[in-house]
Design a protein around this motif. Structure first.
Motif, PDB file in Angstrom:
ATOM      1  N   ALA A  52       0.858  -1.185   0.000  1.00 18.52           N
ATOM      2  CA  ALA A  52       0.000   0.000   0.000  1.00 18.52           C
ATOM      3  C   ALA A  52       0.893   1.234   0.000  1.00 18.52           C
ATOM      4  O   ALA A  52       1.549   1.535   0.991  1.00 18.52           O
ATOM      5  CB  ALA A  52      -0.909  -0.010   1.212  1.00 18.52           C
ATOM      6  N   SER A  55       1.868   4.861  -5.293  1.00 24.17           N
ATOM      7  CA  SER A  55       1.806   4.417  -6.678  1.00 24.17           C
ATOM      8  C   SER A  55       1.044   3.104  -6.853  1.00 24.17           C
ATOM      9  O   SER A  55       0.817   2.662  -7.970  1.00 24.17           O
ATOM     10  CB  SER A  55       3.217   4.276  -7.255  1.00 24.17           C
ATOM     11  OG  SER A  55       3.938   3.293  -6.566  1.00 24.17           O
ATOM     12  N   HIS A  57      -2.127   2.523  -6.434  1.00 25.45           N
ATOM     13  CA  HIS A  57      -3.368   2.786  -7.164  1.00 25.45           C
ATOM     14  C   HIS A  57      -3.097   2.944  -8.653  1.00 25.45           C
ATOM     15  O   HIS A  57      -3.849   2.459  -9.490  1.00 25.45           O
ATOM     16  CB  HIS A  57      -4.061   4.038  -6.624  1.00 25.45           C
ATOM     17  CG  HIS A  57      -4.595   3.856  -5.242  1.00 25.45           C
ATOM     18  ND1 HIS A  57      -5.718   3.123  -4.976  1.00 25.45           N
ATOM     19  CD2 HIS A  57      -4.134   4.291  -4.052  1.00 25.45           C
ATOM     20  CE1 HIS A  57      -5.948   3.121  -3.685  1.00 25.45           C
ATOM     21  NE2 HIS A  57      -4.989   3.827  -3.092  1.00 25.45           N
ATOM     22  N   HIS A  58      -2.014   3.612  -8.988  1.00 22.28           N
ATOM     23  CA  HIS A  58      -1.637   3.774 -10.389  1.00 22.28           C
ATOM     24  C   HIS A  58      -1.429   2.414 -11.046  1.00 22.28           C
ATOM     25  O   HIS A  58      -1.959   2.133 -12.118  1.00 22.28           O
ATOM     26  CB  HIS A  58      -0.360   4.610 -10.514  1.00 22.28           C
ATOM     27  CG  HIS A  58       0.262   4.532 -11.872  1.00 22.28           C
ATOM     28  ND1 HIS A  58      -0.244   5.223 -12.953  1.00 22.28           N
ATOM     29  CD2 HIS A  58       1.322   3.820 -12.337  1.00 22.28           C
ATOM     30  CE1 HIS A  58       0.496   4.943 -14.020  1.00 22.28           C
ATOM     31  NE2 HIS A  58       1.446   4.092 -13.665  1.00 22.28           N
ATOM     32  N   ALA A  60      -2.478  -0.555 -10.069  1.00 25.39           N
ATOM     33  CA  ALA A  60      -3.728  -1.320 -10.108  1.00 25.39           C
ATOM     34  C   ALA A  60      -4.558  -0.905 -11.317  1.00 25.39           C
ATOM     35  O   ALA A  60      -5.113  -1.750 -12.024  1.00 25.39           O
ATOM     36  CB  ALA A  60      -4.515  -1.115  -8.821  1.00 25.39           C
ATOM     37  N   ARG A  61      -4.615   0.391 -11.583  1.00 28.63           N
ATOM     38  CA  ARG A  61      -5.360   0.861 -12.760  1.00 28.63           C
ATOM     39  C   ARG A  61      -4.707   0.407 -14.057  1.00 28.63           C
ATOM     40  O   ARG A  61      -5.383   0.149 -15.048  1.00 28.63           O
ATOM     41  CB  ARG A  61      -5.484   2.388 -12.730  1.00 28.63           C
ATOM     42  CG  ARG A  61      -6.467   2.891 -11.687  1.00 28.63           C
ATOM     43  CD  ARG A  61      -6.741   4.379 -11.840  1.00 28.63           C
ATOM     44  NE  ARG A  61      -5.526   5.192 -11.719  1.00 28.63           N
ATOM     45  CZ  ARG A  61      -5.053   5.689 -10.581  1.00 28.63           C
ATOM     46  NH1 ARG A  61      -5.670   5.450  -9.451  1.00 28.63           N
ATOM     47  NH2 ARG A  61      -3.961   6.424 -10.572  1.00 28.63           N
ATOM     48  N   GLN A  64      -5.455  -3.764 -14.211  1.00 29.81           N
ATOM     49  CA  GLN A  64      -6.826  -4.257 -14.277  1.00 29.81           C
ATOM     50  C   GLN A  64      -7.327  -4.491 -15.700  1.00 29.81           C
ATOM     51  O   GLN A  64      -7.917  -5.530 -15.960  1.00 29.81           O
ATOM     52  CB  GLN A  64      -7.786  -3.336 -13.529  1.00 29.81           C
ATOM     53  CG  GLN A  64      -7.789  -3.601 -12.054  1.00 29.81           C
ATOM     54  CD  GLN A  64      -8.763  -2.721 -11.321  1.00 29.81           C
ATOM     55  OE1 GLN A  64      -9.006  -1.582 -11.717  1.00 29.81           O
ATOM     56  NE2 GLN A  64      -9.320  -3.235 -10.264  1.00 29.81           N
TER      57      GLN A  64
END
Length: 70
Positions: A52, A55, A57-58, A60-61, A64
């Motif tokens: 966690a 970066s 979140h970046h 993961a996007r 996905q």
């Protein structure tokens, strides 16, 4: 080779991936930042666990959409 789970350590330039293969054990691989998307594009769907951090979140996007195409 079918990988079922991948641990992803995110750093600035070199990423370390710890991939667990259910049949044969484990594989460790270091990638440069620009190689990450290519690595996951060539693999079967897998559960990707990452730390966690800002970066995460970046990434993961970025990853996905790759699972939707398989």
């Amino acid at each position: 080779m079918k990988l079922t789970a991948i641990g992803m350590d995110i750093v600035k330039h070199i990423f370390q991936l710890h991939a667990v293969n259910a049949n044969s054990g484990e594989i460790e691989r270091k990638l440069k930042r620009g190689q990450v998307t290519e690595f996951f594009t060539k693999r079967e769907r897998a559960l990707v666990a990452m730390e966690a951090c800002g970066s995460a979140h970046h990434w993961a996007r970025q990853l996905q959409p790759l699972s939707a195409t398989k």
